[in-house]
Write a protein that holds these residues in place. Sequence first.
Motif, mmCIF file in Angstrom:
data_model
loop_
_atom_site.group_PDB
_atom_site.id
_atom_site.type_symbol
_atom_site.label_atom_id
_atom_site.label_comp_id
_atom_site.label_asym_id
_atom_site.label_seq_id
_atom_site.Cartn_x
_atom_site.Cartn_y
_atom_site.Cartn_z
ATOM 1 N N THR A 9 47.681 30.172 40.905
ATOM 2 C CA THR A 9 47.775 31.489 40.408
ATOM 3 C C THR A 9 46.854 32.583 39.586
ATOM 4 O OG1 THR A 9 50.417 30.954 40.448
ATOM 5 C CG2 THR A 9 49.654 32.904 39.451
ATOM 6 N N ARG A 10 46.334 31.585 38.794
ATOM 7 C CA ARG A 10 45.637 32.397 37.455
ATOM 8 C C ARG A 10 44.062 32.507 38.712
ATOM 9 N NH1 ARG A 10 45.846 29.513 31.690
ATOM 10 N NH2 ARG A 10 48.078 30.104 31.182
ATOM 11 N N ASN A 11 43.744 31.138 39.233
ATOM 12 C CA ASN A 11 42.419 31.353 40.197
ATOM 13 C C ASN A 11 43.039 32.347 41.396
ATOM 14 O OD1 ASN A 11 41.004 29.539 39.142
ATOM 15 N ND2 ASN A 11 41.896 27.783 40.029
ATOM 16 N N ILE A 12 44.091 32.846 41.943
ATOM 17 C CA ILE A 12 43.938 34.121 42.835
ATOM 18 C C ILE A 12 44.110 35.181 41.853
ATOM 19 C CG2 ILE A 12 45.538 34.689 44.351
ATOM 20 C CD1 ILE A 12 46.509 32.022 44.628
ATOM 21 N N ASP A 13 44.435 35.609 41.397
ATOM 22 C CA ASP A 13 44.363 37.091 40.504
ATOM 23 C C ASP A 13 43.340 37.074 39.903
ATOM 24 O OD1 ASP A 13 47.429 37.537 39.945
ATOM 25 O OD2 ASP A 13 47.811 36.098 38.318
ATOM 26 N N SER A 14 42.075 36.243 39.477
ATOM 27 C CA SER A 14 40.988 36.063 38.786
ATOM 28 C C SER A 14 39.656 36.665 40.685
ATOM 29 C CB SER A 14 40.550 35.138 38.469
ATOM 30 O OG SER A 14 38.589 35.335 37.959
ATOM 31 N N LEU A 15 40.402 36.018 41.728
ATOM 32 C CA LEU A 15 39.791 36.394 42.691
ATOM 33 C C LEU A 15 39.975 37.870 43.376
ATOM 34 C CD1 LEU A 15 40.088 33.071 44.991
ATOM 35 C CD2 LEU A 15 38.139 34.058 44.374
ATOM 36 N N ILE A 16 41.629 38.082 43.077
ATOM 37 C CA ILE A 16 41.814 39.420 43.625
ATOM 38 C C ILE A 16 40.988 40.178 42.969
ATOM 39 C CG2 ILE A 16 43.524 41.464 43.258
ATOM 40 C CD1 ILE A 16 45.833 38.382 44.230
ATOM 41 N N LYS A 17 41.155 40.137 41.278
ATOM 42 C CA LYS A 17 40.564 40.905 39.982
ATOM 43 C C LYS A 17 38.595 41.251 40.161
ATOM 44 C CE LYS A 17 40.113 41.882 35.279
ATOM 45 N NZ LYS A 17 40.694 41.289 34.342
ATOM 46 N N LYS A 18 38.605 40.402 40.931
ATOM 47 C CA LYS A 18 36.691 40.308 41.459
ATOM 48 C C LYS A 18 37.042 41.044 42.380
ATOM 49 C CE LYS A 18 35.658 36.153 39.218
ATOM 50 N NZ LYS A 18 34.535 34.521 39.457
ATOM 51 N N GLU A 19 37.669 40.991 43.425
ATOM 52 C CA GLU A 19 37.431 41.919 44.632
ATOM 53 C C GLU A 19 37.652 43.504 44.371
ATOM 54 O OE1 GLU A 19 39.656 40.666 47.898
ATOM 55 O OE2 GLU A 19 38.616 38.481 47.773
ATOM 56 N N ARG A 20 38.697 43.461 43.056
ATOM 57 C CA ARG A 20 38.678 44.657 43.198
ATOM 58 C C ARG A 20 37.747 45.467 42.453
ATOM 59 N NH1 ARG A 20 44.667 44.647 41.196
ATOM 60 N NH2 ARG A 20 46.313 44.724 43.474
ATOM 61 N N MET A 21 37.052 44.948 41.649
ATOM 62 C CA MET A 21 35.779 44.980 40.804
ATOM 63 C C MET A 21 34.804 45.098 42.040
ATOM 64 S SD MET A 21 36.074 42.707 37.575
ATOM 65 C CE MET A 21 34.790 43.059 36.831
ATOM 66 N N GLN A 22 34.940 44.279 42.454
ATOM 67 C CA GLN A 22 33.755 44.823 43.986
ATOM 68 C C GLN A 22 33.670 45.820 44.554
ATOM 69 O OE1 GLN A 22 30.631 42.508 44.030
ATOM 70 N NE2 GLN A 22 29.976 43.758 46.204
ATOM 71 N N GLU A 23 34.732 46.128 45.230
ATOM 72 C CA GLU A 23 35.415 47.077 46.076
ATOM 73 C C GLU A 23 35.130 48.834 44.934
ATOM 74 O OE1 GLU A 23 39.812 47.244 47.367
ATOM 75 O OE2 GLU A 23 38.930 45.739 49.071
ATOM 76 N N GLU A 24 34.801 48.408 44.046
ATOM 77 C CA GLU A 24 34.955 49.524 42.750
ATOM 78 C C GLU A 24 33.726 50.365 43.038
ATOM 79 O OE1 GLU A 24 36.123 52.637 41.009
ATOM 80 O OE2 GLU A 24 37.431 51.669 41.961
ATOM 81 N N LYS A 25 32.255 49.251 43.235
ATOM 82 C CA LYS A 25 31.193 49.097 43.228
ATOM 83 C C LYS A 25 30.963 49.559 44.297
ATOM 84 C CE LYS A 25 30.511 44.887 39.513
ATOM 85 N NZ LYS A 25 29.487 43.906 39.505
ATOM 86 N N LEU A 26 30.773 49.426 45.247
ATOM 87 C CA LEU A 26 30.747 49.529 46.687
ATOM 88 C C LEU A 26 31.322 50.903 46.447
ATOM 89 C CD1 LEU A 26 31.559 46.443 48.669
ATOM 90 C CD2 LEU A 26 29.582 47.217 48.041
ATOM 91 N N LYS A 27 32.217 51.360 46.373
ATOM 92 C CA LYS A 27 32.376 52.890 46.419
ATOM 93 C C LYS A 27 32.094 53.825 44.818
ATOM 94 C CE LYS A 27 37.684 52.234 47.228
ATOM 95 N NZ LYS A 27 39.135 52.332 46.745
ATOM 96 N N LYS A 28 31.058 53.518 44.669
ATOM 97 C CA LYS A 28 30.498 54.163 43.347
ATOM 98 C C LYS A 28 28.838 53.537 43.572
ATOM 99 C CE LYS A 28 32.301 53.265 39.127
ATOM 100 N NZ LYS A 28 32.504 52.593 37.646
ATOM 101 N N ALA A 29 28.403 52.929 44.524
ATOM 102 C CA ALA A 29 27.544 53.198 44.955
ATOM 103 C C ALA A 29 27.640 54.026 46.298
ATOM 104 C CB ALA A 29 27.171 51.436 45.107
ATOM 105 N N TYR A 30 28.451 53.976 46.644
ATOM 106 C CA TYR A 30 28.442 54.464 48.301
ATOM 107 C C TYR A 30 28.535 56.461 48.352
ATOM 108 C CZ TYR A 30 30.625 57.182 52.647
ATOM 109 O OH TYR A 30 30.617 57.900 53.225
ATOM 110 N N VAL A 31 29.380 56.559 46.702
ATOM 111 C CA VAL A 31 29.448 57.549 45.971
ATOM 112 C C VAL A 31 27.971 58.006 46.164
ATOM 113 C CG1 VAL A 31 30.066 59.695 44.221
ATOM 114 C CG2 VAL A 31 32.016 57.731 45.728
#
Length: 436
Positions: A9-31
């Motif tokens: 469960t912790r591993n899944i949570d970590s992966l989800i957190k990383k994906e969200r951070m990656q999405e946030e980075k992509l959004k900032k890069a797009y802006v």
Amino acid sequence: MERTAVVGTRNIDSLIKKERMQEEKLKKAYVAAENANKAKTEFLNNMSHDIRTPMNVILGYNHLMKSQLTESKQLDYQKKIEQSGKLLLAIINNVLDMARIESGKIKVDENYERVGEVVDEIISTFSSEAEEKEIHLSGSMKVTHRNILCDGTKIREIYVNLVSNAMKYTPRGGNVTITVEELPCEKEGYIKVKSEIKDTGIGMSKEYLPTLFEPFSREQNTTTRRIGGTGLGMPIVKKMVDLMGGSIEVASELGKGTVFTFTLMHKIADRKFYSQKTEAAETSEMGKNLSGKHVLLAEDNDLNAEIAVTVLEETGIVIERVEDGIQCVNRVAQMSPGTYDLILMDIQMPNMDGYQAAQCIRHLDDKMKAEIPIIAMTANAFAEDRKKAFDAGMNGHIAKPIDMEKLGAAILSVLKKQESLQNGKNNSMNANRLRS
């Protein structure tokens, strides 16, 4: 087993957190990319305006000076200033076009054209240069379907770049030939047109040809021969041909000349476009005389205003000038309906720009004043500037530096359309009165 589940469960949570951070980075890069692109577009618009304004003054005063000169040496100097000014303007346009192509701001804008007319224009444009250099410039055409839809502006720019290069690199007494041929097309309702520009110039080496379409690329022998240029003409040609879904090839040999061949596919135009073209031609024939027309000029630059006033008064136009958008709106509002036949509107003016002024005029209570024809006459020369002008309620758009023949033709065309529109309204009102 329970421990394993907790770790999973912790591993899944970590992966989800990383994906969200990656999405946030992509959004900032797009802006950030969007903001950079917007800043680049604004820079290009401002640069275009700032360069074209003094170029309009240089070429404008040079044009006015021509009629005052009588000595052959002075006329020779004037001609050389004009040629250098036009060359500088062509270089400026190439630099700006290349930057706009790279930023993705240039789109295909298709309109009605007749195959062959563009070639006639190009030959006419270069005829005096050909005569001066004793170059035999000719054209031939084998086309069945003459009426097409295409981006005539971009096609003209392709021809201008290729033919000007051919003229530049062809020695005195040489030949430059333009050949246009219709090819079989597998797509119904379309044609393929192959254009060939052939010269007997200095040619290019086999080693240089692979880099021909790269920006700023120039072969060494053109530099040692003191032949000017930016190295942007051919990359622009390639980009524009690609943009329109076509292909371009080059064959060349040192000392023997060069052949450029580009092929484009165009939609065949139907009859409604023929009638529009005929109507435009009739407009040109019916309104040759501008004498006595009253024009209001909104222009904040004193030098540009002097050039415009002097040249337009030579055609018999009665012209008044205001210095910004507010003065323009106030003048129209205060004067009697029908005082002015047309407004020539600069765009970048203090207090109120041309777009705002046009919108204010279109919302005046007096309908006759609100419908006065307005032509943008501006250094804002890009396609989106033209669209902005029409979106603001203007009837035409002329880019600086001003070509007086084009300006005269635009004024005649707009006035003719306005006259036709007014006649239609009057006929409709008369018909309604008869019914009542």
